[in-house]
Structure formats: C-alpha cells, structure tokens
Design a protein around this motif. Structure first.
Motif, PDB file in Angstrom:
ATOM      1  N   VAL A  25       0.210  -1.442  -0.289  1.00  0.00           N
ATOM      2  CA  VAL A  25       0.126  -0.204  -0.169  1.00  0.00           C
ATOM      3  C   VAL A  25       0.984   1.026   0.214  1.00  0.00           C
ATOM      4  N   ALA A  26       0.335   2.453  -0.489  1.00  0.00           N
ATOM      5  CA  ALA A  26       1.108   3.726  -0.729  1.00  0.00           C
ATOM      6  C   ALA A  26       0.399   5.055   0.182  1.00  0.00           C
ATOM      7  N   HIS A  27       0.703   5.823   0.106  1.00  0.00           N
ATOM      8  CA  HIS A  27      -0.104   6.947   0.868  1.00  0.00           C
ATOM      9  C   HIS A  27       0.830   7.793   0.456  1.00  0.00           C
ATOM     10  N   CYS A  28       0.424   9.221  -0.237  1.00  0.00           N
ATOM     11  CA  CYS A  28       0.541  10.239  -0.626  1.00  0.00           C
ATOM     12  C   CYS A  28      -0.380  11.686  -0.217  1.00  0.00           C
ATOM     13  N   ALA A  29      -0.165  12.496  -0.401  1.00  0.00           N
ATOM     14  CA  ALA A  29      -0.589  13.866   0.158  1.00  0.00           C
ATOM     15  C   ALA A  29       0.093  15.011  -0.448  1.00  0.00           C
ATOM     16  N   LEU A  30      -0.633  16.208  -0.619  1.00  0.00           N
ATOM     17  CA  LEU A  30      -0.289  17.246  -0.848  1.00  0.00           C
ATOM     18  C   LEU A  30      -0.740  17.882   0.276  1.00  0.00           C
ATOM     19  N   VAL A  31       0.365  18.363   0.714  1.00  0.00           N
ATOM     20  CA  VAL A  31       0.245  19.977   2.595  1.00  0.00           C
ATOM     21  C   VAL A  31       0.275  21.140   2.229  1.00  0.00           C
ATOM     22  N   ILE A  32      -0.965  21.558   2.051  1.00  0.00           N
ATOM     23  CA  ILE A  32      -1.327  23.355   1.757  1.00  0.00           C
ATOM     24  C   ILE A  32      -0.898  23.852   3.144  1.00  0.00           C
ATOM     25  N   GLY A  33       0.134  25.168   3.211  1.00  0.00           N
ATOM     26  CA  GLY A  33       0.243  25.607   4.470  1.00  0.00           C
ATOM     27  C   GLY A  33      -0.296  26.992   4.074  1.00  0.00           C
ATOM     28  N   ALA A  34      -1.870  26.714   4.101  1.00  0.00           N
ATOM     29  CA  ALA A  34      -3.116  27.316   3.999  1.00  0.00           C
ATOM     30  C   ALA A  34      -3.892  27.110   4.514  1.00  0.00           C
ATOM     31  N   GLY A  35      -4.699  27.544   5.751  1.00  0.00           N
ATOM     32  CA  GLY A  35      -5.831  27.593   6.127  1.00  0.00           C
ATOM     33  C   GLY A  35      -6.882  28.363   6.595  1.00  0.00           C
ATOM     34  N   SER A  36      -7.585  28.018   7.407  1.00  0.00           N
ATOM     35  CA  SER A  36      -8.708  29.088   8.238  1.00  0.00           C
ATOM     36  C   SER A  36      -7.958  31.028   8.455  1.00  0.00           C
ATOM     37  N   ARG A  37      -7.157  30.488   9.164  1.00  0.00           N
ATOM     38  CA  ARG A  37      -6.326  31.276   9.660  1.00  0.00           C
ATOM     39  C   ARG A  37      -6.029  32.132   8.803  1.00  0.00           C
ATOM     40  N   ASP A  38      -5.736  32.161   7.161  1.00  0.00           N
ATOM     41  CA  ASP A  38      -5.565  32.541   6.337  1.00  0.00           C
ATOM     42  C   ASP A  38      -6.504  33.429   5.246  1.00  0.00           C
ATOM     43  N   GLU A  39      -8.032  33.738   6.131  1.00  0.00           N
ATOM     44  CA  GLU A  39      -8.427  34.386   5.585  1.00  0.00           C
ATOM     45  C   GLU A  39      -8.689  36.089   6.389  1.00  0.00           C
ATOM     46  N   HIS A  40      -8.979  36.459   5.134  1.00  0.00           N
ATOM     47  CA  HIS A  40     -10.571  37.748   5.160  1.00  0.00           C
ATOM     48  C   HIS A  40     -11.281  37.388   5.910  1.00  0.00           C
ATOM     49  N   PRO A  41     -11.383  38.675   6.901  1.00  0.00           N
ATOM     50  CA  PRO A  41     -12.688  38.290   7.518  1.00  0.00           C
ATOM     51  C   PRO A  41     -13.739  38.190   6.297  1.00  0.00           C
ATOM     52  N   ASP A  42     -13.970  38.903   5.221  1.00  0.00           N
ATOM     53  CA  ASP A  42     -15.017  38.703   4.511  1.00  0.00           C
ATOM     54  C   ASP A  42     -14.600  36.674   4.154  1.00  0.00           C
ATOM     55  N   GLY A 362       4.540  14.967   6.243  1.00  0.00           N
ATOM     56  CA  GLY A 362       4.562  16.412   5.430  1.00  0.00           C
ATOM     57  C   GLY A 362       4.137  17.865   6.028  1.00  0.00           C
ATOM     58  N   LYS A 363       3.030  18.168   6.861  1.00  0.00           N
ATOM     59  CA  LYS A 363       3.290  19.020   8.018  1.00  0.00           C
ATOM     60  C   LYS A 363       4.716  19.778   9.248  1.00  0.00           C
ATOM     61  N   SER A 364       5.008  18.364   8.780  1.00  0.00           N
ATOM     62  CA  SER A 364       5.996  19.386  10.333  1.00  0.00           C
ATOM     63  C   SER A 364       7.299  20.114   8.596  1.00  0.00           C
ATOM     64  N   LEU A 365       7.391  19.520   7.435  1.00  0.00           N
ATOM     65  CA  LEU A 365       8.054  19.783   6.421  1.00  0.00           C
ATOM     66  C   LEU A 365       7.147  21.028   5.845  1.00  0.00           C
ATOM     67  N   VAL A 366       5.735  21.632   5.850  1.00  0.00           N
ATOM     68  CA  VAL A 366       5.585  22.843   5.606  1.00  0.00           C
ATOM     69  C   VAL A 366       5.471  23.680   6.944  1.00  0.00           C
ATOM     70  N   THR A 367       5.555  23.112   8.186  1.00  0.00           N
ATOM     71  CA  THR A 367       5.529  24.001   9.360  1.00  0.00           C
ATOM     72  C   THR A 367       7.303  24.688   9.322  1.00  0.00           C
ATOM     73  N   HIS A 368       8.168  23.640   9.999  1.00  0.00           N
ATOM     74  CA  HIS A 368       9.466  24.291  10.092  1.00  0.00           C
ATOM     75  C   HIS A 368      10.711  23.388   9.654  1.00  0.00           C
ATOM     76  N   ASP A 369      10.092  23.591   8.785  1.00  0.00           N
ATOM     77  CA  ASP A 369      11.331  23.000   7.349  1.00  0.00           C
ATOM     78  C   ASP A 369      12.563  21.472   7.817  1.00  0.00           C
TER      79      ASP A 369
END
Length: 406
Positions: A25-42, A362-369
């Motif tokens: 079995v293989a697992h893969c993911a694209l982790v993108i460092g963008a979530g709800s904290r990157d939203e503008h108020p609108d 993936g999360k670790s690499l996005v967060t602190h390389d």
C-alpha cells in the motif's frame, strides 16, 4: 535531514518528502500551508469551502470522474482543512501511486469550480454545519477557541457561517487560492515500497509544471488575550465544560514536556489522572480528557468533561486539585518513568500507521522545514525531568479560562 526520510525540491519550489517501507500500500498527500487563519474577515469559511470545491471537477475530469478515479481501483481520496493547512491525500496499492499523485495534482491545480456543482456543495456544507451544531461536545471546542483567540486570525470557526457561505463563488475561490496556495507553502509527502528516486520522478512529472509562486503576506501572531469565565445556555441534557488557555507553539522547546504532562493529566489511557480521579473514583463523568494543540507561534491546551448538571462544580474542583498538584509537586521517579514509557509506546503505535506518519512528515516540513526521527523524539522524551514537567505545568495550567454549556 534524517535518515528515515528523503527530501527533494522541485524547480517551482514545491518540496517533497518520501519514506520507503515494505508493503503493498502507498500513501501520498499534498500539504498546503493555508487554512482558515489565512482568510480575510469577509472570507471566513472559504478555506474549507475550497477544499470541498476541489472535488467538483477539473479541466480533465468531471466531478464523478474525480471521485471514482481511485475508488474504482480500491483506493481512497480525501481532504481536510485545519486552521493552518489544507491537505489532499490518497491511499492506493503501490502500483497505482502515479495515478494517485496525478489526480491530486489535477484537483489542486486544474479544478474549474463549476457554479452548479458549487451551489450543490453549499447545501452539503450547511448540513455539515448543522450536524456540528447538534453536537455540543464538539461545538464547545470551537466556541472556546473563538473566545481564546478573539480578534486574531485564529479566532474564528473553520466551517464558517451559512450566510457567508452562500456568497462564495468560483471567483472567490480562485482569488483565495491565488493568494494563499503558493508553491513555497506546498509539500508532497509519500510513503510506500518504492525508492525516493521514483517518488521524486513522479512528483516532477505531476507537479513541476505548475508555475512557481511565493506568499506575499505574513501571518500575524495573536495579541494577548484576557481570561474569561462564560456560561452559555444551550438547554442540553448534560453540562459540557472546557477549562483551558493559550500554550506554547510548535517551534517552542517546551512543546514536548507540555505534550507529556497533558498526556499524564488527561490522555487517552484509562490511567490518566483525571480519568482515575473524576470518573473511576467519583463516578461523575463518562468522558473527561485533556488535549494540547500547537500552532505556528502559539497553542491551546484544554480540559473537557461532560456531567450531570448538579456534578459540574464538583468535577471542576477535582480537576483544579490535580492541576495544583502538577504545578507544585514533582512526579516521583517511578511515576515519571512509567509516564515516559507510556507516551513513547503511544507514539510508536501511532507511527505504525504509515498514513499518519506520511501526513505528519508533510505537516512538519511545511511548518518548520524539517523533522525529527522517531528515535530522536524518544530520546528527547527520556531526557525530560520532573522539574521540566512541573515548570511547564505551572506556566500553562495557571489562571485558566472556563466555558460551560448547560
């Protein structure tokens, strides 16, 4: 970089990480460092809506083709949104890894966001919001976090509100993606029985043709917050309560001792201090737990329980007594040794899940390389002292805020 993982960087700045393991079995993911904290108020709720919209069709595939591509092969495709990242992930047989990577790239970079599909998906998310509102044991966490981080990027619900959701369209999604889903904030993570060279070649073929881009803004750390003590009338059969406060962030060296002391206090095992004291000894609750969630520059620690209305104050008194003990009395050598062994075993068991391991890398690499090997983490846990735990408990578990649903 550690020997458990191999890393690479594509020409457009997307980073990659792979671990070769035995298995079919293989697992893969694209982790993108963008979530709800990157939203503008609108834009509140737009990151989550974007995640759903990824599955509604691409320049190459209609929605049903996206959803059936891997499922017809026995695989799985899914995604989730947090406050700080968005992840698209897949599980397949090893031989279908290339197909999984190609599909993830297709939906991440070539989604078309057809309006008819988006309107239909809004109703799905409204149902998700309603389901969530019907669960006070889940909703109280977001209400608490809203209060704790009020006025900051972290202080709003990931799902958003129905009225705002109805305003969003393909143009809003494309604008949000253009600003936040930049290649310097992306990691393609994989794990399976194939070489790092193969993983990099697949990533190059699937992801490298996307234009390079860089984030044009800085996230703002939350300012100081005031302690609160709030009761909300929700006419529930039980009282639901959270005690908690801000904590250290993911880069802070106190993160590991805090994770250990939180596990001792109210982790998933039946021998946690709170489970023994409040549930086993006094029979006041069915569910009591403590958790710690780190973010980039801050974090949150919570203690949650539910009980009969008449038992809530007694539960709180028992919890505060345990917190006072952790803040003022060092653990015995025997208790500390047992807690370390338990924590390391929990980490090792969770590491047996290749999917979780892949997502964590993936999360670790996005967060602190970077990332620690499991052996390095175990060594850090073993080096912790009773004073380390008492110090972080005193810093974190003093003057906690309180939220009650009743």
């Amino acid at each position: 970089m550690n020997s458990e993982f191999s890393t690479y960087v594509l020409p457009n700045g997307i980073r990659g990480v792979h671990r070769q393991v035995k298995g079919s079995v293989a697992h893969c993911a694209l982790v993108i460092g963008a979530g709800s904290r990157d939203e503008h108020p609108d834009e509140y709720g737009l990151a989550h809506f974007t995640e759903h919209a990824f599955f509604k069709g691409t320049a190459r595939r209609r929605a049903w083709q996206v959803n059936c591509r891997l499922e017809n092969l026995g695989g799985e495709l899914n995604a989730f949104t947090t406050k700080e990242d968005t992840t698209i992930h897949a599980t397949t047989l090893r031989g279908d890894f290339r197909k999984a990577a190609e599909l993830i790239a297709d939906i991440a970079f070539r989604s078309t966001f057809p309006e008819r599909e988006l309107e239909r998906e809004k109703e799905v998310i409204v149902d998700e919001i309603n389901t969530y509102k019907d669960s006070p044991s889940e909703m109280i966490y977001d209400t608490f976090e809203d209060l704790l981080f009020a006025g900051s990027e972290l202080g709003h619900n990931i799902l958003g509100r129905k009225a705002a959701l109805m305003r969003y369209d393909g143009r809003a999604i494309r604008s949000f993606i253009s600003r936040t889903h930049t290649t310097d904030q992306m990691v393609f993570s994989s794990i399976g029985n194939f070489s790092a060279r193969t993983a990099e070649a697949v990533a190059m073929r699937c992801f490298a043709d996307h234009p390079a881009s860089a984030r044009g803004y800085e996230r703002v750390a939350p300012g100081p917050g005031a302690r609160f003590d709030k009761t909300v009338s929700r006419h529930t059969h039980q009282t639901h309560c959270i005690l908690g406060g801000r904590a250290c962030g993911i880069q802070d060296e106190r993160r590991l001792p805090l994770a250990l002391v939180t596990n001792i206090l109210g982790g998933p095992c039946a021998n946690s201090l709170l489970n023994v004291e409040v549930r086993e000894k006094h029979g006041l609750t069915y569910n009591i737990e403590a958790s710690y969630t780190p973010y980039a520059e801050t974090g949150i620690v919570t203690i949650y329980f539910s009980s009969d209305h008449g038992h809530a104050e007694e539960c709180i008194s028992l919890i505060e007594a345990q917190l006072d003990r952790l803040r003022t009395a060092p653990l015995s050598a025997r208790r500390l040794s047992m807690a370390k062994k338990q924590f390391i075993a929990q980490l090792a068991i969770s590491g047996e899940s290749n999917e979780s391991y892949m997502l964590g890398a993936g999360k670790s690499l996005v967060t602190h390389d970077g990332m620690d090997t499991m052996q390095e983490v175990y060594a850090k846990v073993r080096s912790l002292t009773a004073s380390d735990l008492m110090e972080v408990a005193a810093e974190t578990f003093s003057d906690l805020s309180r939220l009650i649903y009743k």
